[in-house]
Design an enzyme around this catalytic site. Structure first.
Site, PDB file in Angstrom:
ATOM      1  N   GLU A  74      -9.389   4.332   6.760  1.00 26.60           N
ATOM      2  CA  GLU A  74      -9.617   5.167   5.584  1.00 26.60           C
ATOM      3  C   GLU A  74     -11.083   5.128   5.135  1.00 26.60           C
ATOM      4  O   GLU A  74     -11.388   5.333   3.964  1.00 26.60           O
ATOM      5  CB  GLU A  74      -8.707   4.694   4.429  1.00 26.60           C
ATOM      6  CG  GLU A  74      -7.242   4.556   4.790  1.00 26.60           C
ATOM      7  CD  GLU A  74      -6.572   5.896   5.072  1.00 26.60           C
ATOM      8  OE1 GLU A  74      -7.138   6.935   4.685  1.00 26.60           O
ATOM      9  OE2 GLU A  74      -5.487   5.910   5.684  1.00 26.60           O
TER      10      GLU A  74
ATOM     11  N   VAL B  88       0.847  -1.192   0.000  1.00 28.33           N
ATOM     12  CA  VAL B  88       0.000   0.000   0.000  1.00 28.33           C
ATOM     13  C   VAL B  88       0.886   1.246   0.000  1.00 28.33           C
ATOM     14  O   VAL B  88       1.910   1.290   0.681  1.00 28.33           O
ATOM     15  CB  VAL B  88      -0.962  -0.001   1.207  1.00 28.33           C
ATOM     16  CG1 VAL B  88      -0.202  -0.002   2.530  1.00 28.33           C
ATOM     17  CG2 VAL B  88      -1.949   1.159   1.147  1.00 28.33           C
ATOM     18  N   PHE B  89       0.493   2.242  -0.790  1.00 26.24           N
ATOM     19  CA  PHE B  89       1.260   3.483  -0.887  1.00 26.24           C
ATOM     20  C   PHE B  89       0.671   4.525   0.055  1.00 26.24           C
ATOM     21  O   PHE B  89      -0.512   4.852  -0.011  1.00 26.24           O
ATOM     22  CB  PHE B  89       1.244   4.014  -2.320  1.00 26.24           C
ATOM     23  CG  PHE B  89       2.088   5.244  -2.531  1.00 26.24           C
ATOM     24  CD1 PHE B  89       3.466   5.140  -2.646  1.00 26.24           C
ATOM     25  CD2 PHE B  89       1.513   6.505  -2.610  1.00 26.24           C
ATOM     26  CE1 PHE B  89       4.256   6.262  -2.844  1.00 26.24           C
ATOM     27  CE2 PHE B  89       2.293   7.641  -2.807  1.00 26.24           C
ATOM     28  CZ  PHE B  89       3.673   7.510  -2.919  1.00 26.24           C
ATOM     29  N   GLY B  90       1.520   5.068   0.932  1.00 22.60           N
ATOM     30  CA  GLY B  90       1.097   6.110   1.845  1.00 22.60           C
ATOM     31  C   GLY B  90       1.580   7.467   1.377  1.00 22.60           C
ATOM     32  O   GLY B  90       2.776   7.652   1.100  1.00 22.60           O
ATOM     33  N   TYR B  91       0.665   8.418   1.258  1.00 21.31           N
ATOM     34  CA  TYR B  91       1.017   9.773   0.825  1.00 21.31           C
ATOM     35  C   TYR B  91       0.531  10.818   1.822  1.00 21.31           C
ATOM     36  O   TYR B  91       0.806  12.009   1.662  1.00 21.31           O
ATOM     37  CB  TYR B  91       0.414  10.066  -0.556  1.00 21.31           C
ATOM     38  CG  TYR B  91      -1.101   9.965  -0.570  1.00 21.31           C
ATOM     39  CD1 TYR B  91      -1.897  11.067  -0.301  1.00 21.31           C
ATOM     40  CD2 TYR B  91      -1.727   8.751  -0.833  1.00 21.31           C
ATOM     41  CE1 TYR B  91      -3.279  10.981  -0.283  1.00 21.31           C
ATOM     42  CE2 TYR B  91      -3.100   8.648  -0.822  1.00 21.31           C
ATOM     43  CZ  TYR B  91      -3.876   9.759  -0.551  1.00 21.31           C
ATOM     44  OH  TYR B  91      -5.244   9.650  -0.529  1.00 21.31           O
ATOM     45  N   GLY B  92      -0.213  10.388   2.848  1.00 18.19           N
ATOM     46  CA  GLY B  92      -0.736  11.281   3.878  1.00 18.19           C
ATOM     47  C   GLY B  92      -0.302  10.789   5.242  1.00 18.19           C
ATOM     48  O   GLY B  92       0.890  10.629   5.517  1.00 18.19           O
ATOM     49  N   SER B  93      -1.275  10.479   6.097  1.00 18.08           N
ATOM     50  CA  SER B  93      -0.940  10.070   7.461  1.00 18.08           C
ATOM     51  C   SER B  93      -0.184   8.747   7.514  1.00 18.08           C
ATOM     52  O   SER B  93       0.524   8.477   8.496  1.00 18.08           O
ATOM     53  CB  SER B  93      -2.215   9.964   8.317  1.00 18.08           C
ATOM     54  OG  SER B  93      -3.078   8.954   7.823  1.00 18.08           O
TER      55      SER B  93
END
Length: 205
Positions: free
Chosen positions: A98, A5-10
């Site tokens: 989410e 999974v790609f995290g771009y925020g929290s």
């Protein structure tokens, strides 16, 4: 295939559990914007805060009249590969975390090799995206209004500006040379509000 999974925020500053490995990289064709309401973490149903989502660049151009930023902005983040033994548990955790309007999509994560060439380092990585047709999507807001909303909002997970400052710090650590004009323009305004300076240089009421 393992679940990645790609995290771009929290997810950058608060990773999921049971991470087996991680890869730092960036996306192409997307922008990161505070265009998603937060009713459950950094705001309330009555006074929602604002959190980031990913939006296709071409799609965002339809919403971006009040906050047009340079095309060279880059979305840096982290691709987390989850221990297969805990995949079901982590998927359920992320789906709950989410749940406020986010949908899973697949993205390619890019990196730079030893020769300085850009290349895809992870194919088909899962990513939670707040699409523009979800009920929590708010689109583009005037930057001063957006900064004030982030500055004043509080939810069960804490102040909205705490989320914001954590994200700014995490993005800078990931890639100090990266461009994220939207994020840094908001930072200037929110730090001014912390100093008691409001829109136009006046004092915050």
């Amino acid at each position: 295939m393992p679940f990645t999974v790609f995290g771009y925020g929290s997810l950058i500053f608060k990773p999921p559990p049971h991470v087996a490995s991680e890869v730092h990289g960036f996306l192409k064709g997307y922008v990161r914007r505070f265009a998603q309401k937060s009713h459950d973490h950094r705001g309330t149903p009555e006074k929602p805060g604002r959190v980031v989502t990913l939006i296709h660049k071409e799609e965002w151009d339809m919403f971006s009249g009040s906050d047009a930023f340079p095309d060279e902005d880059i979305v840096w983040g982290i691709a987390y590969t989850i221990d297969p033994a805990h995949e079901t548990e982590v998927r359920a955790y992320l789906d709950y975390r989410e749940k406020d309007g986010y949908t899973l999509e697949k993205v390619d994560v890019w990196g730079v090799d030893s020769n300085g060439e850009e290349k895809v380092v992870q194919h088909g990585v899962r990513c939670y995206v707040g699409r523009n047709d979800n009920p929590s999507f708010i689109g583009s807001e005037p930057l001063d209004d957006l900064a004030y909303k982030i500055w004043e909002s509080v939810g069960p997970s804490g102040p909205n500006k705490e989320y914001f400052y954590n994200l700014v710090e995490a993005v800078r650590k990931l890639s100090p040379e990266s461009h994220d004009s939207h994020l840094y323009a908001l930072e200037t305004r929110i730090r001014a509000l912390d100093r008691g300076v409001g829109v136009g240089g006046g004092e915050v009421a």
